[in-house]
Motif scaffolding. Sequence first.
Motif, mmCIF file in Angstrom:
data_model
loop_
_atom_site.group_PDB
_atom_site.id
_atom_site.type_symbol
_atom_site.label_atom_id
_atom_site.label_comp_id
_atom_site.label_asym_id
_atom_site.label_seq_id
_atom_site.Cartn_x
_atom_site.Cartn_y
_atom_site.Cartn_z
ATOM 1 N N GLN A 88 0.826 -1.076 0.029
ATOM 2 C CA GLN A 88 -0.218 -0.073 0.068
ATOM 3 C C GLN A 88 0.888 1.762 0.049
ATOM 4 O O GLN A 88 0.976 2.011 -0.839
ATOM 5 C CB GLN A 88 -0.747 -0.136 1.227
ATOM 6 N N LEU A 89 1.690 1.230 0.276
ATOM 7 C CA LEU A 89 2.945 2.195 0.943
ATOM 8 C C LEU A 89 3.372 2.646 -0.470
ATOM 9 O O LEU A 89 3.605 4.198 -0.739
ATOM 10 C CB LEU A 89 4.176 2.286 2.154
ATOM 11 N N ARG A 90 4.012 1.547 -1.265
ATOM 12 C CA ARG A 90 4.907 1.245 -1.943
ATOM 13 C C ARG A 90 3.683 1.806 -3.868
ATOM 14 O O ARG A 90 4.444 2.452 -4.024
ATOM 15 C CB ARG A 90 5.530 0.813 -2.381
ATOM 16 N N ALA A 91 2.757 1.784 -3.344
ATOM 17 C CA ALA A 91 2.081 2.127 -3.986
ATOM 18 C C ALA A 91 1.338 3.733 -4.629
ATOM 19 O O ALA A 91 1.339 4.016 -5.598
ATOM 20 C CB ALA A 91 0.437 1.411 -4.387
ATOM 21 N N ARG A 92 1.714 4.520 -3.655
ATOM 22 C CA ARG A 92 1.051 5.602 -3.309
ATOM 23 C C ARG A 92 3.062 6.156 -3.442
ATOM 24 O O ARG A 92 2.883 7.882 -3.144
ATOM 25 C CB ARG A 92 0.418 5.566 -2.416
ATOM 26 N N GLY A 93 4.122 5.694 -3.532
ATOM 27 C CA GLY A 93 4.804 6.123 -3.871
ATOM 28 C C GLY A 93 5.727 7.271 -2.199
ATOM 29 O O GLY A 93 6.470 8.198 -2.333
ATOM 30 N N ILE A 94 5.284 6.316 -1.108
ATOM 31 C CA ILE A 94 5.380 6.705 -0.105
ATOM 32 C C ILE A 94 6.923 6.262 0.362
ATOM 33 O O ILE A 94 6.967 4.772 0.734
ATOM 34 C CB ILE A 94 4.095 6.366 1.043
ATOM 35 N N GLU A 95 8.185 7.126 1.041
ATOM 36 C CA GLU A 95 9.073 6.522 1.388
ATOM 37 C C GLU A 95 9.598 6.097 2.560
ATOM 38 O O GLU A 95 9.862 5.739 2.952
ATOM 39 C CB GLU A 95 9.867 7.397 0.797
ATOM 40 N N GLY A 96 8.564 6.736 3.260
ATOM 41 C CA GLY A 96 8.954 6.934 5.072
ATOM 42 C C GLY A 96 7.705 7.046 5.919
ATOM 43 O O GLY A 96 7.067 7.294 5.777
ATOM 44 N N LEU A 97 8.094 6.130 7.010
ATOM 45 C CA LEU A 97 6.291 6.159 7.470
ATOM 46 C C LEU A 97 6.474 6.664 8.822
ATOM 47 O O LEU A 97 7.797 6.389 9.703
ATOM 48 C CB LEU A 97 5.950 4.844 7.847
ATOM 49 N N LEU A 275 13.818 11.368 9.386
ATOM 50 C CA LEU A 275 13.544 10.301 8.017
ATOM 51 C C LEU A 275 14.263 10.879 6.879
ATOM 52 O O LEU A 275 14.602 10.649 5.330
ATOM 53 C CB LEU A 275 11.718 10.961 7.527
ATOM 54 N N LEU A 276 14.061 12.291 7.065
ATOM 55 C CA LEU A 276 14.669 13.016 5.754
ATOM 56 C C LEU A 276 16.334 13.698 6.055
ATOM 57 O O LEU A 276 17.416 12.868 4.479
ATOM 58 C CB LEU A 276 14.592 14.715 5.915
ATOM 59 N N GLU A 277 16.953 12.595 6.779
ATOM 60 C CA GLU A 277 18.325 12.299 7.178
ATOM 61 C C GLU A 277 18.139 11.037 6.531
ATOM 62 O O GLU A 277 19.681 10.153 6.495
ATOM 63 C CB GLU A 277 19.060 12.204 8.317
ATOM 64 N N GLY A 278 17.617 10.644 6.463
ATOM 65 C CA GLY A 278 17.274 8.329 5.666
ATOM 66 C C GLY A 278 18.087 7.696 7.389
ATOM 67 O O GLY A 278 17.697 6.457 6.482
ATOM 68 N N LYS A 279 17.602 7.856 8.018
ATOM 69 C CA LYS A 279 17.439 6.798 8.735
ATOM 70 C C LYS A 279 15.827 5.995 9.023
ATOM 71 O O LYS A 279 15.190 6.411 8.728
ATOM 72 C CB LYS A 279 17.429 7.951 10.832
ATOM 73 N N SER A 280 16.419 5.133 10.212
ATOM 74 C CA SER A 280 15.194 4.363 9.787
ATOM 75 C C SER A 280 15.203 3.158 10.803
ATOM 76 O O SER A 280 16.638 3.495 11.377
ATOM 77 C CB SER A 280 15.143 3.245 8.620
ATOM 78 N N GLY A 281 14.259 2.824 11.347
ATOM 79 C CA GLY A 281 14.375 1.856 12.471
ATOM 80 C C GLY A 281 14.688 2.061 14.364
ATOM 81 O O GLY A 281 15.213 2.093 15.057
ATOM 82 N N ARG A 282 14.494 3.579 14.113
ATOM 83 C CA ARG A 282 14.771 4.460 15.430
ATOM 84 C C ARG A 282 13.455 5.352 16.239
ATOM 85 O O ARG A 282 12.449 5.305 15.216
ATOM 86 C CB ARG A 282 15.225 6.106 14.740
ATOM 87 N N MET A 283 14.171 5.425 16.913
ATOM 88 C CA MET A 283 12.461 6.237 17.966
ATOM 89 C C MET A 283 13.037 7.542 18.373
ATOM 90 O O MET A 283 14.086 7.468 19.054
ATOM 91 C CB MET A 283 12.406 5.071 19.645
ATOM 92 N N VAL A 284 12.138 8.282 18.216
ATOM 93 C CA VAL A 284 12.329 9.393 19.664
ATOM 94 C C VAL A 284 12.364 9.456 20.481
ATOM 95 O O VAL A 284 11.733 8.503 21.067
ATOM 96 C CB VAL A 284 11.709 10.847 18.886
ATOM 97 N N ALA A 285 13.033 10.422 21.493
ATOM 98 C CA ALA A 285 12.862 9.457 22.991
ATOM 99 C C ALA A 285 13.632 11.205 24.121
ATOM 100 O O ALA A 285 14.179 12.188 22.958
ATOM 101 C CB ALA A 285 14.100 9.155 23.460
ATOM 102 N N ILE A 286 13.013 11.670 24.829
ATOM 103 C CA ILE A 286 13.460 12.615 25.824
ATOM 104 C C ILE A 286 14.536 12.073 26.570
ATOM 105 O O ILE A 286 14.292 10.954 27.500
ATOM 106 C CB ILE A 286 12.526 13.221 25.924
ATOM 107 N N GLN A 287 15.909 12.445 26.698
ATOM 108 C CA GLN A 287 16.715 12.021 27.642
ATOM 109 C C GLN A 287 17.729 13.211 28.370
ATOM 110 O O GLN A 287 18.125 14.041 27.672
ATOM 111 C CB GLN A 287 17.545 11.253 27.396
ATOM 112 N N ASN A 288 17.333 13.523 29.502
ATOM 113 C CA ASN A 288 17.927 14.781 30.445
ATOM 114 C C ASN A 288 17.251 15.889 29.442
ATOM 115 O O ASN A 288 18.317 16.409 29.092
ATOM 116 C CB ASN A 288 19.177 14.447 30.464
#
Length: 319
Positions: A88-97, A275-288
């Motif tokens: 479904q994502l590729r059919a719409r040309g969606i590259e990141g989620l 996503l724009l940096e090309g990263k994937s499999g990452r989680m945003v977090a707050i630390q200190n």
Amino acid sequence: MKRIAVLTSGGDAPGMNAAIRAVVRKALYHNVEVFGVYHGFRGLIEGDIRPMDVGSVGDIIHRGGTILYSARCEEFKTPEGQEKAVAQLRARGIEGLVVIGGDGSFRGALKLHERGIRTIGVPGTIDNDIPGTDFTIGFDTAVNTVIQAIDKIRDTATSHERTYVVEVMGRHAGDIALWAGLADGAESILIPEEPYNLDDIVERLQRGHQRGKKHSIILVAEGVGSGVDIAREIAARTGFETRVTVLGHIQRGGSPTAFDRVLASRMGALAVDLLLEGKSGRMVAIQNNRIVDVAIDEAFAQPHAVDLSMYHLARILSI
């Protein structure tokens, strides 16, 4: 990257809308098209994916819940379901989620990452049970909801000289109970991360009664067990008039606090940058108080833990 999508999954949490807003507007700022996936991973499989613009996220930063809705999806747990989602994502040309949700949502995000879809997780759950981040979106609002409820319950507890057992949410984590209990001066706090002794609780209640204390609040995290069963045992051992309040899903709703709105905005914006940096499999977090990114699999290799120094402080202050 020209096209990205955003979805919310799992239990809703106050601040999810603020995160959606940040993802959409940060992406548009960088001339990236944005799509909203409705009804979580189920909507992803079924292709319920719609373009979003600036107006799509207007007037939502203060609203609880999620405008993208959420749903459970057993099919997505299967390889066949995951392949349908990718198609479904590729059919719409969606590259990141961007996936906004809790631990189950993040495990789903990792499956898409493994299948070649660049995916970033944003922690949105009232339970605050995601390893690798100090706070999750929605936790602060949920704690404040509990505090407001306890303040009202204490009025009645005082008027009728009763012991109240208040059961709060949190799944297997005791963060909500611990923070709300310390903030509201609960006489005892029961959390799954620390064994409790009912004899000790009873002794503390009786000691307070002997010095003239007219009421008590016992806070129970749902991961410990049933507040009703605990209240029944306390009443049997003490003879005190005891009542139970199970706050339930009221803790998941409501307008997010300023903290959650700001946290969600910062996290959603960084998710787009990753996503724009090309990263994937990452989680945003707050630390200190710094917004950072960590690998999802590395974060979940750690056990969730509460700050037990807060637990011991609460016991000291409630003598």
